[in-house]
Design an enzyme around this catalytic site. Structure first.
Site, PDB file in Angstrom:
ATOM      1  CE  LYS A  83      -7.189   1.330   3.643  1.00  0.00           C
ATOM      2  NZ  LYS A  83      -5.950   1.883   4.240  1.00  0.00           N
ATOM      3  CD  GLU A  99      -2.480   1.260   2.778  1.00  0.00           C
ATOM      4  OE1 GLU A  99      -1.863   0.844   3.797  1.00  0.00           O
ATOM      5  OE2 GLU A  99      -3.602   1.762   2.835  1.00  0.00           O
ATOM      6  CB  CYS A 134      -3.928  -1.375   4.629  1.00  0.00           C
ATOM      7  SG  CYS A 134      -2.843  -1.291   6.081  1.00  0.00           S
TER       8      CYS A 134
HETATM    9  N1  LIG Z   1      -2.851   1.955   6.369  1.00  0.00           N
HETATM   10  C1  LIG Z   1      -3.746   1.330   7.100  1.00  0.00           C
HETATM   11  O1  LIG Z   1      -4.839   1.032   6.649  1.00  0.00           O
HETATM   12  C2  LIG Z   1      -3.335   1.015   8.509  1.00  0.00           C
HETATM   13  C3  LIG Z   1      -4.256   0.034   9.185  1.00  0.00           C
HETATM   14  C4  LIG Z   1      -3.861  -0.212  10.608  1.00  0.00           C
HETATM   15  O2  LIG Z   1      -2.876   0.320  11.085  1.00  0.00           O
HETATM   16  C5  LIG Z   1      -4.675  -1.127  11.401  1.00  0.00           C
HETATM   17  O3  LIG Z   1      -5.734  -1.577  10.951  1.00  0.00           O
HETATM   18  O4  LIG Z   1      -4.271  -1.407  12.553  1.00  0.00           O
END
Ligand SMILES: NC(=O)CCC(=O)C(=O)O
Length: 272
Positions: A111, A40, A146
């Site tokens: 996303k 990502e 993510c």
């Molecule tokens: N970039 C993200 O989506 C980070 C997600 C995260 O840190 C988490 O779900 O814990």
């Protein structure tokens, strides 16, 4: 099917242009793989919020161009991770890109669940609305990014749409690494699908990254796991194992949908 996950380090001292060149070279070095995956927001780092606006680019921008070329040079399907996308008519999006071996943009996934609660991505970017699957010759990919990993209904929707390999680019922080592996395995087991979760290494805006990209099979076994630093994690997997697992242990067929909401004591339904 051979898959290579490029767990690239996002070093704050490296320019976006230099990292783009380095990522393209890493993709080219994977010729012979069927699918290559990047993480990502690897151009900016997932937590470098002030860079999102500065580095955002349209789908025809320099990162897409470089990744299309790298995919076609290597002759691989390339999930090029995500970029901050500048939509000329809308907000920024955290958008994942999939290129075919001839360098065509085969899919873009915005996303859906934005991370940050009341800051960062959650306020700086728009939310995607569409589930995205991509049909490869070997298998159907289902895309998430993510923080999406925490929302099982998204992956169930992808599986209902035919996904056999769930692909998740991430910039997951080290401090929640226990959740990363646990959730990757949970999504694989409950959906009887492969999970290919590719994270970043290094430090983004002071946030140490977990690395530990992982490939999980439809039975929940970890086929391969990276360490904390920059690494290419290569794994050979049999995509037919998703269908075989679903046939041998057909739990997905036992889903009960449309349940009634709970009744409160006294027989009334809904809030008292
Ligand atoms: N970039 C993200 O989506 C980070 C997600 C995260 O840190 C988490 O779900 O814990």
């Amino acid at each position: 099917m051979r898959a290579s996950l490029i767990q690239i380090e996002v070093d704050e001292g490296e320019s976006v242009e230099a990292r783009r060149r380095r990522a393209a070279a890493l993709v080219r070095a994977q010729a012979g793989a069927d699918l290559v995956v990047l993480p990502e927001l690897w151009t900016t780092g997932a937590f470098a919020y002030e860079e999102f606006g500065r580095e955002a680019e349209p789908l025809e921008g320099p990162t897409c161009e470089a990744m299309a070329e790298a995919a076609s040079d290597a002759g691989v399907w390339l999930h090029a991770g995500s970029i901050p996308e500048r939509d000329p008519d809308g907000p920024l999006y955290n958008t994942s890109l999939v290129f075919s071996p001839s360098g065509e943009l085969a899919a873009a996934y915005r996303k859906i669940h934005r991370f940050g609660f009341d800051k960062g991505e959650a306020v700086l970017m728009g939310a995607g609305r569409d589930l995205v699957t991509v049909r490869l010759p070997e298998a159907v990919l289902g895309l998430g990014t993510c923080y999406d990993l925490r929302f099982p209904e998204l992956f169930r929707g992808l599986v209902d749409a035919g996904a056999e390999l769930l692909v998740l680019p991430a910039g997951w922080p080290e401090r929640r690494r226990a959740h990363w592996t646990l959730l990757a395995r949970a999504r694989a087991v409950e959906n009887q699908a492969f999970m290919l979760a590719c994270g970043t290494a290094g430090m983004h805006a002071g946030v140490p990254q977990a690395g530990h990209s992982v490939v999980v099979d439809p039975w929940g076994e970890v086929l391969a796991e990276a360490g904390p630093g920059e690494e290419v994690l290569t794994v050979d997997l049999d995509p037919a194992k998703a269908a075989a697992t679903r046939e041998q242990f057909p739990a997905l067929k036992d889903r009960v949908l449309g349940l009634e909401p709970p009744r409160h004591r006294g027989g009334t339904r809904g809030p008292a």
